[in-house]
Design an enzyme around this catalytic site. Structure first.
Site, mmCIF file in Angstrom:
data_model
loop_
_atom_site.group_PDB
_atom_site.id
_atom_site.type_symbol
_atom_site.label_atom_id
_atom_site.label_comp_id
_atom_site.label_asym_id
_atom_site.label_seq_id
_atom_site.Cartn_x
_atom_site.Cartn_y
_atom_site.Cartn_z
ATOM 1 N NE ARG A 75 43.421 35.817 49.864
ATOM 2 C CZ ARG A 75 42.158 36.261 50.222
ATOM 3 N NH1 ARG A 75 42.245 36.822 51.555
ATOM 4 N NH2 ARG A 75 40.946 36.303 49.385
ATOM 5 C CD GLU A 83 42.140 39.158 42.198
ATOM 6 O OE1 GLU A 83 43.388 39.303 42.206
ATOM 7 O OE2 GLU A 83 41.803 37.939 42.567
ATOM 8 N NE ARG A 125 47.166 32.234 48.407
ATOM 9 C CZ ARG A 125 46.115 33.016 47.759
ATOM 10 N NH1 ARG A 125 46.507 34.122 47.450
ATOM 11 N NH2 ARG A 125 44.992 32.645 47.756
#
Length: 273
Positions: A75, A83, A125
């Site tokens: 990330r 999104e 992440r």
């Protein structure tokens, strides 16, 4: 010291042991590369970045998340892109554009990572600033093109200044989201249950400061405010200095019944107008 191409490659493998000395490289008339710990008139000193590990980008999930060849899901730090459509989430304006740019730029290419204070997020992440082989920082490039906005999570502040500078460039040039009506500023008094979702730019006049046991609020009104995260409040100037000012706040809105609060973590989330 060996100077042939074959032995030069062997030399490069030993570079961690030779970092106290410069390593020179040159190309002869036959196009062969040579390496040595001393140079000639045509040699140049190699710019060696010790300890850098390169990874192949296997997949681009969206504009700020990628999968690497070693299985790491990364990330991007310091930014947020709209999104793309997925399980339990709808597509946002600009999401596919950011993903397409990142895919064209990185997919099946090599990158290296730089971390910050926090190494992983709650989804396990890897959190990182992502660089190409020629040291182009992709986090900054996404912001500079208006494909991403700056999204600061203290204590991860390593590249705060270049990220904010890139956003200033994109905003002035009205690139990407800065030109899209979907992200136009919205007056605080117009915020309601039908339009509060997603990343917002809310404008208004700060009328008061309110404090509770857990949060501090800059109030546009009794129903709309800016919520300053407790762990970040020390990064801000005294909150009373905002009272009487017209501001634009950028971030996500949390709704509780008919009350709305834009959550902020860094002073850069609030722009004086």
């Amino acid at each position: 010291m060996m100077k042939s191409t074959k032995h030069g490659l062997w030399l490069l493998a030993l570079l961690p042991a030779l970092l106290h000395a410069d390593v020179y490289q040159w190309t002869d008339q036959q196009g062969r590369h040579h390496y040595a710990d001393h140079g000639n008139e045509n040699a140049k000193v190699l710019n060696i970045d010790p300890g850098v590990a390169f990874f192949r980008v296997e997949k681009v999930f969206d504009g700020d998340t990628i999968l690497l060849s070693d299985g790491q899901k990364v990330r991007f730090l310091g930014i947020n892109t709209p999104e793309v459509a997925g399980r339990n989430k709808s597509a946002e304006v600009g999401g596919e554009q950011a993903k397409a740019w990142l895919k064209d730029k990185l997919e099946h290419r090599k990158v290296f990572l730089q971390g910050d204070v926090e190494k992983q997020d709650k989804y396990q992440r890897t959190l990182a600033y992502v660089f190409t082989e020629d040291k182009e920082q992709i986090n900054v490039e996404l912001v500079k093109r208006g494909l991403a906005t700056v999204n600061i999570y203290p204590p991860n502040l390593k590249y705060l200044e270049p990220l904010l500078a890139a956003q200033h460039i994109a905003e002035l040039a009205k690139l990407g989201i800065w030109a899209d009506e979907a992200y136009a500023p919205l007056a605080a008094e117009l915020l309601d249950e039908n339009n509060y979702q997603g990343w917002k730019r809310i404008t208004g006049h700060i009328r008061a400061v309110k404090r509770t046991a857990k949060h501090s609020y800059l109030q546009f009104s009794d129903t709309v405010s800016i919520s300053v995260e407790p762990m970040s409040v020390d990064l801000f100037p005294p909150l009373e200095t905002y009272v009487g000012k017209d501001v634009e706040v950028r971030g996500w809105v949390k709704r509780s019944k008919q009350r709305f609060a834009v959550q902020v973590r860094h002073p850069a989330d609030i722009v004086l107008r």
